[in-house]
Enzyme design. Structure first.
Site, PDB file in Angstrom:
ATOM      1  N   HIS A 148       0.875  -1.173   0.000  1.00  0.00           N
ATOM      2  CA  HIS A 148       0.000   0.000   0.000  1.00  0.00           C
ATOM      3  C   HIS A 148       0.912   1.224   0.000  1.00  0.00           C
ATOM      4  CE1 HIS A 148      -2.967  -2.754   2.319  1.00  0.00           C
ATOM      5  NE2 HIS A 148      -3.232  -2.794   1.022  1.00  0.00           N
TER       6      HIS A 148
ATOM      7  N   GLU B  29      -3.319  -3.519  -4.710  1.00  0.00           N
ATOM      8  CA  GLU B  29      -4.748  -3.494  -5.042  1.00  0.00           C
ATOM      9  C   GLU B  29      -5.282  -2.064  -4.911  1.00  0.00           C
ATOM     10  OE1 GLU B  29      -5.704  -2.983  -1.872  1.00  0.00           O
ATOM     11  OE2 GLU B  29      -4.496  -4.337  -0.668  1.00  0.00           O
TER      12      GLU B  29
END
Length: 337
Positions: free
Chosen positions: A252, A290
């Site tokens: 992230h 993601e």
């Protein structure tokens, strides 16, 4: 910062810098005023490298320094052809040099060179930790090595003319900065983690106690500019959505400082982050992410650095794009300098 063609000094993480006296056909390197290696070069489709002192066995650190210099000067150069009467065994065992069928001829491959962990890593490799499987939260995965503390990665980015480094989060030092970043309108729109100092302290403390997550601060010239979370994908919420390997890592990413945004900065920090994760454990075959499927800018940045979008899928809180970068692809196309 001078162009790559004008480069004459190349800093190393340990402190000293390589200094070069270079021409089209000659290269001499010194380190801390000490002569390191003198070479004759024959340029062409293949760069031929010859020792000036042909009968000597060069020190491995001298061979490494010359390879680093030549790869940094020519980011598209994929291999070097060395001509040596004798090659150090350590250079062959480590993969710095590879023997060829021609006696006295050896190759240094860019894809192998950048997989050598030193001097970039600031901590021991997680890859030295033995494998034992465990089950937690219904997920079977290897037991993870204890998490590092402090600086874990440092490299001088020649194109940018700056150090890029990664260190672990120190909550007492980084909490106010993390809180400011998360409460910016731009970051909050994608992370959706705006909140108070106490909420963010709890957030970071929870991750600090989680063996599958590692929180990192990205720095340019030791100035913090970004927050990263690296996680083991096998025991993460992403695992049900693809065939996660035992040592796949996920990321992230959050760039907090406005003056460190932009594609030229992404082209420095994103490869550095991925490089660190692949070096940390040689068993890691993929790095995944993601981002929100509608975050076109980040997806475009990731694609420019070798990631591809495998698919879109639905998390409970967002529509996500599964971005994947394999180890082989990263090092075969490695543009690190």
């Amino acid at each position: 910062m001078p162009s790559l063609n004008e480069l004459s000094v190349l800093p190393l993480p340990a402190g000293p810098a390589l200094n070069a006296d270079e021409s089209e056909s000659r290269l001499s390197l010194t380190l801390e005023g000490e002569a390191l290696i003198r070479l004759r070069l024959a340029r062409g489709d293949a760069l031929q490298v010859y020792l000036q002192e042909t009968s000597t066995v060069p020190a491995v650190r001298a061979l490494w320094a010359a390879c680093y210099w030549l790869f940094a000067k020519e980011p598209t150069r994929q291999h070097l052809t060395w001509h040596l009467e004798h090659a150090p065994d350590d250079a062959l065992r480590s993969g710095l040099l590879v023997a060829t069928p021609t006696p006295g001829q050896f190759r240094c491959e860019r894809s192998l060179f950048w997989q050598l962990p030193q001097p970039w890593l600031g901590q021991p490799l997680s890859g030295g930790y033995p494998q034992q499987m465990s089950i937690s939260a219904g997920k079977r995965h290897p037991i993870r090595a204890p998490k590092p503390r402090g600086e874990v990665y440092r490299r001088f980015d020649v194109r940018l003319g700056a150090w890029v480094s990664l260190r672990t989060v120190e909550i007492g030092v980084d909490l106010a900065r993390f809180n400011r970043w998360q409460n910016s309108t731009r970051v909050a729109s994608f992370w959706q983690e705006s909140g108070s100092l106490e909420q963010h302290r709890e957030y970071l403390e929870k991750l600090d106690a989680d063996p599958h997550a590692l929180t990192l601060i990205g720095c340019f010239d030791d100035e913090p500019f970004a927050y990263f979370e690296a996680y083991w994908a096998r025991e993460d919420r992403i695992a049900p959505f693809y065939d996660a390997g035992d040592y796949d890592r996920g990321i992230h990413m959050l760039v907090g400082e406005e003056h460190h945004r932009g594609p030229h900065k992404v082209a420095s920090w994103l490869p550095a982050l991925v490089h660190y994760l692949f070096l940390d454990d040689p068993r890691t075959q993929r790095v995944v992410a993601e981002p929100r499927a509608d975050n076109a800018k980040m997806i475009s940045y990731m694609q420019s650095q070798g990631f591809y979008c495998e698919k879109e899928f639905d998390f409970p809180h967002k529509r996500a794009a599964l971005m994947v970068l394999g180890r082989e692809r990263f090092f075969d196309r490695c543009g690190l300098v």
